[in-house]
Scaffold this motif. Sequence first.
Motif, mmCIF file in Angstrom:
data_model
loop_
_atom_site.group_PDB
_atom_site.id
_atom_site.type_symbol
_atom_site.label_atom_id
_atom_site.label_comp_id
_atom_site.label_asym_id
_atom_site.label_seq_id
_atom_site.Cartn_x
_atom_site.Cartn_y
_atom_site.Cartn_z
ATOM 1 N N PRO A 147 0.803 -1.232 0.000
ATOM 2 C CA PRO A 147 0.000 0.000 0.000
ATOM 3 C C PRO A 147 0.830 1.274 0.000
ATOM 4 O O PRO A 147 0.297 2.353 -0.260
ATOM 5 C CB PRO A 147 -0.818 -0.126 1.292
ATOM 6 C CG PRO A 147 0.014 -1.000 2.182
ATOM 7 C CD PRO A 147 0.695 -1.969 1.268
ATOM 8 N N LYS A 148 2.137 1.157 0.278
ATOM 9 C CA LYS A 148 2.989 2.347 0.355
ATOM 10 C C LYS A 148 3.774 2.603 -0.926
ATOM 11 O O LYS A 148 4.539 3.559 -1.001
ATOM 12 C CB LYS A 148 3.958 2.215 1.527
ATOM 13 C CG LYS A 148 3.271 2.168 2.887
ATOM 14 C CD LYS A 148 4.280 2.096 4.020
ATOM 15 C CE LYS A 148 3.582 2.070 5.379
ATOM 16 N NZ LYS A 148 4.562 2.004 6.495
ATOM 17 N N SER A 149 3.603 1.777 -1.949
ATOM 18 C CA SER A 149 4.347 1.947 -3.196
ATOM 19 C C SER A 149 3.950 3.217 -3.925
ATOM 20 O O SER A 149 2.781 3.634 -3.889
ATOM 21 C CB SER A 149 4.114 0.753 -4.118
ATOM 22 O OG SER A 149 4.771 -0.383 -3.647
ATOM 23 N N THR A 162 -8.720 -15.132 -5.901
ATOM 24 C CA THR A 162 -7.533 -14.431 -5.413
ATOM 25 C C THR A 162 -7.491 -14.409 -3.895
ATOM 26 O O THR A 162 -8.508 -14.162 -3.236
ATOM 27 C CB THR A 162 -7.490 -12.975 -5.924
ATOM 28 O OG1 THR A 162 -8.713 -12.320 -5.591
ATOM 29 C CG2 THR A 162 -7.273 -12.933 -7.424
ATOM 30 N N GLU A 163 -6.335 -14.672 -3.354
ATOM 31 C CA GLU A 163 -6.100 -14.498 -1.917
ATOM 32 C C GLU A 163 -5.215 -13.279 -1.751
ATOM 33 O O GLU A 163 -4.129 -13.202 -2.332
ATOM 34 C CB GLU A 163 -5.424 -15.729 -1.313
ATOM 35 C CG GLU A 163 -5.163 -15.576 0.175
ATOM 36 C CD GLU A 163 -4.638 -16.848 0.816
ATOM 37 O OE1 GLU A 163 -4.199 -16.772 1.974
ATOM 38 O OE2 GLU A 163 -4.648 -17.891 0.147
ATOM 39 N N ILE A 164 -5.684 -12.306 -0.976
ATOM 40 C CA ILE A 164 -5.032 -11.004 -0.900
ATOM 41 C C ILE A 164 -4.230 -10.866 0.389
ATOM 42 O O ILE A 164 -4.731 -11.152 1.475
ATOM 43 C CB ILE A 164 -6.070 -9.865 -0.972
ATOM 44 C CG1 ILE A 164 -6.992 -10.051 -2.170
ATOM 45 C CG2 ILE A 164 -5.373 -8.501 -1.019
ATOM 46 C CD1 ILE A 164 -6.267 -10.115 -3.497
ATOM 47 N N VAL A 165 -3.006 -10.398 0.254
ATOM 48 C CA VAL A 165 -2.178 -10.058 1.405
ATOM 49 C C VAL A 165 -1.729 -8.608 1.231
ATOM 50 O O VAL A 165 -0.952 -8.296 0.324
ATOM 51 C CB VAL A 165 -0.950 -10.974 1.530
ATOM 52 C CG1 VAL A 165 -0.086 -10.535 2.721
ATOM 53 C CG2 VAL A 165 -1.369 -12.424 1.689
ATOM 54 N N GLU A 166 -2.249 -7.726 2.072
ATOM 55 C CA GLU A 166 -1.836 -6.323 2.044
ATOM 56 C C GLU A 166 -0.674 -6.183 3.025
ATOM 57 O O GLU A 166 -0.875 -6.288 4.236
ATOM 58 C CB GLU A 166 -3.000 -5.426 2.431
ATOM 59 C CG GLU A 166 -2.728 -3.947 2.235
ATOM 60 C CD GLU A 166 -3.963 -3.096 2.518
ATOM 61 O OE1 GLU A 166 -3.792 -1.973 3.045
ATOM 62 O OE2 GLU A 166 -5.077 -3.575 2.233
ATOM 63 N N ILE A 202 1.770 -6.492 -6.503
ATOM 64 C CA ILE A 202 1.213 -5.168 -6.811
ATOM 65 C C ILE A 202 2.009 -4.146 -6.021
ATOM 66 O O ILE A 202 1.894 -4.035 -4.800
ATOM 67 C CB ILE A 202 -0.280 -5.099 -6.459
ATOM 68 C CG1 ILE A 202 -1.049 -6.170 -7.236
ATOM 69 C CG2 ILE A 202 -0.831 -3.711 -6.760
ATOM 70 C CD1 ILE A 202 -2.547 -6.138 -7.024
ATOM 71 N N GLY A 203 2.842 -3.410 -6.710
ATOM 72 C CA GLY A 203 3.758 -2.458 -6.090
ATOM 73 C C GLY A 203 4.842 -2.099 -7.081
ATOM 74 O O GLY A 203 4.606 -2.047 -8.287
ATOM 75 N N GLY A 204 6.055 -1.884 -6.561
ATOM 76 C CA GLY A 204 7.179 -1.549 -7.421
ATOM 77 C C GLY A 204 8.119 -2.722 -7.594
ATOM 78 O O GLY A 204 7.793 -3.871 -7.267
ATOM 79 N N GLY A 257 -13.619 -14.954 -5.665
ATOM 80 C CA GLY A 257 -13.688 -13.741 -4.865
ATOM 81 C C GLY A 257 -12.361 -13.440 -4.234
ATOM 82 O O GLY A 257 -11.338 -13.927 -4.676
ATOM 83 N N ASP A 258 -12.349 -12.619 -3.221
ATOM 84 C CA ASP A 258 -11.114 -12.214 -2.550
ATOM 85 C C ASP A 258 -11.153 -12.649 -1.100
ATOM 86 O O ASP A 258 -12.199 -12.671 -0.476
ATOM 87 C CB ASP A 258 -10.952 -10.678 -2.559
ATOM 88 C CG ASP A 258 -10.793 -10.150 -3.969
ATOM 89 O OD1 ASP A 258 -10.369 -10.933 -4.822
ATOM 90 O OD2 ASP A 258 -11.122 -8.970 -4.185
ATOM 91 N N ILE A 259 -9.965 -12.974 -0.592
ATOM 92 C CA ILE A 259 -9.820 -13.150 0.850
ATOM 93 C C ILE A 259 -8.873 -12.055 1.306
ATOM 94 O O ILE A 259 -7.692 -12.086 0.985
ATOM 95 C CB ILE A 259 -9.224 -14.530 1.188
ATOM 96 C CG1 ILE A 259 -10.157 -15.638 0.668
ATOM 97 C CG2 ILE A 259 -9.026 -14.659 2.682
ATOM 98 C CD1 ILE A 259 -9.644 -17.020 0.934
ATOM 99 N N PRO A 260 -9.316 -11.017 2.063
ATOM 100 C CA PRO A 260 -8.406 -9.952 2.407
ATOM 101 C C PRO A 260 -7.234 -10.460 3.238
ATOM 102 O O PRO A 260 -7.330 -11.001 4.231
ATOM 103 C CB PRO A 260 -9.296 -9.007 3.213
ATOM 104 C CG PRO A 260 -10.666 -9.309 2.790
ATOM 105 C CD PRO A 260 -10.646 -10.765 2.493
ATOM 106 N N ARG A 261 -6.610 -10.645 3.277
ATOM 107 C CA ARG A 261 -5.394 -10.974 4.019
ATOM 108 C C ARG A 261 -4.111 -9.994 3.636
ATOM 109 O O ARG A 261 -4.338 -9.048 3.029
ATOM 110 C CB ARG A 261 -4.861 -12.320 3.583
ATOM 111 C CG ARG A 261 -5.816 -13.441 3.926
ATOM 112 C CD ARG A 261 -5.142 -14.606 4.419
ATOM 113 N NE ARG A 261 -5.562 -15.767 3.662
ATOM 114 C CZ ARG A 261 -5.712 -16.930 4.176
ATOM 115 N NH1 ARG A 261 -5.351 -17.128 5.389
ATOM 116 N NH2 ARG A 261 -6.171 -17.888 3.498
#
Length: 486
Positions: A111-113, A137-141, A166-168, A332-336
């Motif tokens: 999230p900081k990219s 998709t399984e999401i890891v923020e 997802i980032g740099g 769907g998504d799993i927020p992780r």
Amino acid sequence: MTMSEAIVNGSKCSVKLVGEKLVIEENSHVKSSASSKREIEVKHILSVQYTCDKCPCVRLNHVAIHTNKRLRVQQLDIRSDEHTCKTLEEKIANLLNDLPRPRRLLVFINPKSGHRKSVKIYRTKVRPLFKLAGIYTEIVETTRVGQPIDLLAKYDLSLIHGIVSIGGDGMFSECVNGLLRRLQADSKVDADDANADITPSNIPIGIIPTGSGNYLMNYIHGTKDVETATLKIILGDHHMSNVVSLHEGQRLTRYASLLVEFGLIGDMMHDCEKFRWMGPCRYSVIPMKSLAKRKVVDVKLEYLPEDAKAVSSPPRRRAYSRQKSLPASQIGDIPRSRLFSNPEGSVGKKINGWKQMEGSVYGVDSYVVTQREKQGALVPRFADDALTVWMTDKCGLSDHVEQLSRLQNAKSGFLNFDFVRKVRTTRYRVKLSSAAATLDSDGKRHLKKKFYINADGEAIKLDTPEFEVKLHHEAMPIYGKIDGLP
């Protein structure tokens, strides 16, 4: 499938599925110089759905070239009788199920990219496309540096078809490091041993560019467009890319998939990290300040020439089970230096098959993704047989700026300067002179000053007066087709 009459986006057409192509011909008695025939490859279709609102319809969403190497999704409605629509939908769906596409992805978001918009970009641009294509998709923020490495050390890799960063460039590098470290542990390979041949990955990694540089993304697709990057992942095509292992003090420091730079560029990257609050603009301002205070370092370069014959074990790949598809309910998504002891092309001094060069230089640099010249520009080469390592000797500031500008702007001739020495190698060591180090009570050498290595955008502080870089050929699959579109 025989030719059938249909209404396609409001026009009367004949529709036919020929092999793995959908052929659409407009029915018109008016002769035109423009072709009325349209072909859509099934492998470019993201989804197919039969609907019956006012009349039977097959709705297709497919990938098409937009502009400037960018891809977009186009919708196509084919209306005909119920039997024709259901038959067409069933045949296309069966073909789509047989395609080697990712059905389940592990997604890391930094999230900081860049401009701190990664999460928003994912929710508004990336997630809708994944859902359209039926990808789970399984999401890891991420909340800290190194989190992907720690998670991948224990993650059940049999559950996924691929990983998305997802980032740099830094986030992608962490995914590569996490995955390769895990595979070496599973394969009982000592990753700290610079002589070891690593186990390559068969799990592709995709990149969604939301960072400051995104150089690797531009190399792969020729654009930093988010939607294009997402669609390339969905289509599933991937290419094999080289990685290098960076070793220091009998331990693995990092795997790098883009570049390894010591000296001036390493200092630049370290200086840029101190000004992250400036955002992407720091990469335009801070390097000039670093360049103005550039310093030479006395080094010895030991390297194995490109044509050196080395005995090594064959690459080992670990096979992970895959799910071809998932039920719709689960989607769907799993927020992780000019001071070098021997110029390029000379025999050099042999040390057990190794050669060496030495001098006072501004830096020793190598790109994992090498560059070949084509029509005045540089074209990336992801699976080159060797690394090109170059050493920059003392030179005038204006000449140095010119050389670095050529490199930054991917122009040919960035190595064609008389203060640049280059070699082709599969493995090399950089040793700093004894003047740069001191001995402690245990007899170990430590550096008197701070030196940094830029590995894929990460500034790594050098702790010992020697480091080693080894090439691992085609060790990492990356989503994205190199030649041609889509």
